[in-house]
Design a protein around this motif. Structure first.
Motif, short mmCIF file in Angstrom:
data_model
loop_
_atom_site.label_atom_id
_atom_site.label_comp_id
_atom_site.label_asym_id
_atom_site.label_seq_id
_atom_site.Cartn_x
_atom_site.Cartn_y
_atom_site.Cartn_z
N THR A 55 35.42 44.09 41.95
CA THR A 55 36.82 44.04 41.52
C THR A 55 36.94 44.45 40.05
O THR A 55 37.84 45.20 39.67
N ASP A 89 40.77 47.65 46.81
CA ASP A 89 39.87 46.51 46.70
C ASP A 89 39.97 45.68 47.98
O ASP A 89 41.04 45.15 48.29
N GLU A 90 38.88 45.57 48.69
CA GLU A 90 38.82 44.78 49.92
C GLU A 90 39.98 45.12 50.87
O GLU A 90 40.84 44.27 51.12
MG LIG Z 1 36.54 41.11 44.26
#
Ligand SMILES: [Mg+2]
Ligand SMILES: Nc1ncnc2c1ncn2[C@@H]1O[C@H](COP(=O)(O)OP(=O)(O)OP(=O)(O)O)[C@@H](O)[C@H]1O
Lengths: 375, 257
Positions: free
Chosen positions: B57, B173-174
């Protein structure tokens, strides 16, 4: 600039779709009106002892024209000079003093009406009564200008009188606390709230300049707080006659258009200054709760400053430059009809400079990830 | 191959808060990303694979200009994330659960608002909105407050809004975190479509299957450093991705998994 407008528009849409927020705008005005009206009624019962129906006011008359009689209307007193008479009016020992001009005969029935001066003390019911009787008589003759010299003070009201104190202390205090609470209602919600909800970061990854975001926020928040300030202002205007009618003689305490203009400008600048301080604190806080925690002590200080005005007899007009204290002084000056326009102007300028400085500071804060993304 | 992203010795550390402060460890400073260098090329999906706390992140937030690197640099389309933030912001779309949309607005309003901030022309914006809204089945909900929509629908709106300006480079992100299998599939299908259109995508995940399904090249991030970087094909030639990862993890950290 286009982005600033887009952001302002968004803030407005958000604000006006929230009923709670809209209520926040109009509540202060309604409250002010209700409180002041109640206070006015209360004070008129307390402060204005009824005067006898056949009370005969005392008067010192200089240069009473021949043919005019005040027998039975006034109880005539005589004095060495007009200064001694003024002192007695000030101390409520004499009700009124009427000064006819020396050149009265020449000017009578001429082009320009001669000027008559009527001195009185609005804090004394007897004097106020005497004043209204004199004015009525003179108006009936329709041959005089009355108290037309704006540079002279005819109301010899004792400035330490309770009523004047209450008015010049309570109004700035109430006004400050209502304005501060309107600002408090919008600033943390819009800035710390956005951080807390994670919507601020979404705005920060757009190519919009940070200064544009800050400007958009400050402008729209000030508009909301100003609407609320404006509603307070209307509340004050509507209730002033009730207040002044209670304690003061209405005709003696009337405010000019200039007073309203000064008051309006002052309120706007106070709102801007408050919004910018509260916004800076809301930017520092990580959530709404923390922002309220930061702002509350400051709000108390601001309200106390607004209250201090009676205790500070400013020796220098520069004292108006002190944020909030100066605004309080200027406001109580306007409300007690003794405003120095220079003082009011200084207070407004000081507020605007203060706002500009804090806006710049905030733009820098918006570039700092430790401040903006604090969890 | 055209190099779109070039990451050059990117480093970022954080001061640990007092509660987490462990005096024996680096004086309370956590190096989240440590001298990271890699590249991504046009039209590929690059995956950053790593365990919790690896610095995925943090890396993506630096690329999206949300935070500044302590040292090092990265360029996207030749624009520096340090010295030319505005140009970078203009050309990327960043999607993460950390970025939220104001739930009091409708999807329609949010799409217009963000497209306007990116300077998208009104007619282009409207055409794109029509296309994306019907693709994700948002039309029906376009006029409702976001707060009243289901989590999956909110996620779709977030996705659509983040690419309102049709960015060339997408940071994700994810991507499938917290989504059910249906919404997850919608998202992964869409990422593949974007790649087919020639967009470049960098995503982070700790899910092996997602990497195997989507990524062309993979960087394995452990403790802020790249333990390996290669095409998915090469990384999975001898062993499967999972075993490759655990092997690397043990050799880097010295911990037995
Ligand atoms: Mg993360
Ligand atoms: N703002 C911050 N302040 C302090 N430490 C941070 C901050 N952001 C990240 N860290 C630390 O940096 C390290 C890397 O965090 P990061 O969020 O980048 O990991 P990640 O790979 O995304 O992990 P996850 O899979 O849990 O999302 C972690 O140890 C984290 O605690």
């Amino acid at each position: 600039m286009k982005n600033v407008l887009t952001i302002i528009k968004k803030e407005f849409v958000r604000f006006f779709t929230d009923r709670r927020m809209v209520l926040m705008i109009f509540l202060p005005g309604i409250l002010i009106y209700a409180i002041y009206s109640l206070m006015g009624n209360f004070m008129s019962e307390m402060g204005q002892p009824d005067i006898d129906k056949d009370y005969v006011p005392t008067a010192y008359i200089i240069g009473l024209p021949e043919g005019l009689s005040v027998e039975g209307v006034f109880k005539i007193k005589s004095y060495e000079n007009s200064e001694a008479a003024k002192t007695d009016i000030y101390d409520s020992k004499l009700d009124i003093m009427v000064v006819f001009p020396a050149d009265f005969k020449e000017n009578y029935a001429g082009e320009t009406k001669p000027e008559v001066k009527v001195y009185y003390n609005s804090a004394s019911a007897q004097s106020a009564f005497g004043y209204s009787v004199a004015i009525a008589l003179l108006n009936e003759l329709n041959a005089f200008k009355i108290n037309s010299d704006v540079s002279e003070k005819f109301d010899l009201v004792n400035s330490e009188s309770l009523a004047a104190d209450i008015l010049s202390m309570i109004i700035p205090m109430l006004m400050f606390s209502l304005l501060a609470s309107s600002c408090m209602a919008v600033a943390p919600e819009s800035i710390a709230g956005e951080k807390e909800r994670g919507t601020m970061a979404t705005l920060l990854i757009t190519p919009v300049k940070r200064a544009e975001i800050v400007l958009g926020k400050i402008i729209s928040l000030s508009c909301f707080a100003m609407l609320s300030g404006f509603s307070s202002f209307i509340g004050v205007i509507l209730s002033l006659p009730k207040l002044s009618g209670g304690v003061f003689n209405l005709s003696s305490m009337s405010y000019g258009v200039g007073d309203y203009f000064m008051l309006f400008g002052l309120i706007i600048s106070i709102v801007l200054a408050m919004i910018s301080v509260f916004s800076v604190l809301s930017t520092l806080a990580k959530n709404v709760k923390e922002a309220s925690m930061f702002i509350t002590p400051l709000m108390i200080v601001i309200i106390v400053l607004g209250m201090c005005t009676t205790f500070i007899k400013s020796s220098s007009v520069a004292i108006h430059l002190i944020p909030f204290l100066g605004s309080g002084l200027a406001m109580s000056g306007i409300l007690s009809a003794a405003a120095s326009p220079v003082g009011v102007a200084l207070a407004i300028i000081s507020n605007l400079v203060f706002t500009a400085a804090l806006t710049v500071l905030m733009a820098f804060m918006f570039k700092n990830e430790n401040i903006m993304l604090k969890k | 191959m055209e190099e779109i992203l070039k990451v050059d010795n990117l480093t970022k550390s954080f001061k640990q808060s007092k509660k987490l402060f462990k005096p024996e460890k680096n004086g309370g400073v956590k190096v989240a990303v440590n001298n990271l260098s890699f590249s991504a090329y046009k039209g590929e999906i690059f995956g950053l694979l790593g365990p919790n706390g690896a610095g995925k992140t943090t890396t993506l937030r630096m690329l999206a200009t949300l935070i500044k690197p302590d040292s090092g640099n990265a360029t996207i389309n030749g624009k520096s994330i340090v010295s030319d933030k505005e140009a970078v912001r203009r050309s990327i779309g960043f999607l993460t659960s950390e970025l939220k949309l104001d739930e009091t607005f409708t999807p329609e309003y949010l799409f217009n608002f963000f497209a306007d901030l990116y300077g998208v022309e009104t007619n282009v914006r409207n055409a794109r909105k029509t296309q994306l809204f019907s693709k994700f089945g948002i039309n029906e909900f376009a006029g409702q407050k976001l707060g009243n929509l289901s989590t999956g629908m909110k996620q779709k709106v977030s996705l659509v809004v983040s690419i309102a300006h049709d960015p060339e480079f997408i940071i994700f992100d994810e991507p499938t975190n917290g989504l059910d299998v249906l919404t997850g599939k919608v998202v992964t299908d869409f990422l593949q479509e974007l790649r087919a259109e020639g967009k470049t995508i960098i995503l982070s995940t700790h899910i092996f299957s997602l990497v195997e399904k989507l990524c062309d090249r993979v960087g394995i991030l452990i403790d802020g450093k790249l333990a390996a970087i290669d095409s998915l094909k090469n990384l999975t030639q001898e062993k499967n991705l999972e075993d490759t990862f655990f092997g690397l993890y043990e050799s880097v950290t010295g911990e037995k998994v």
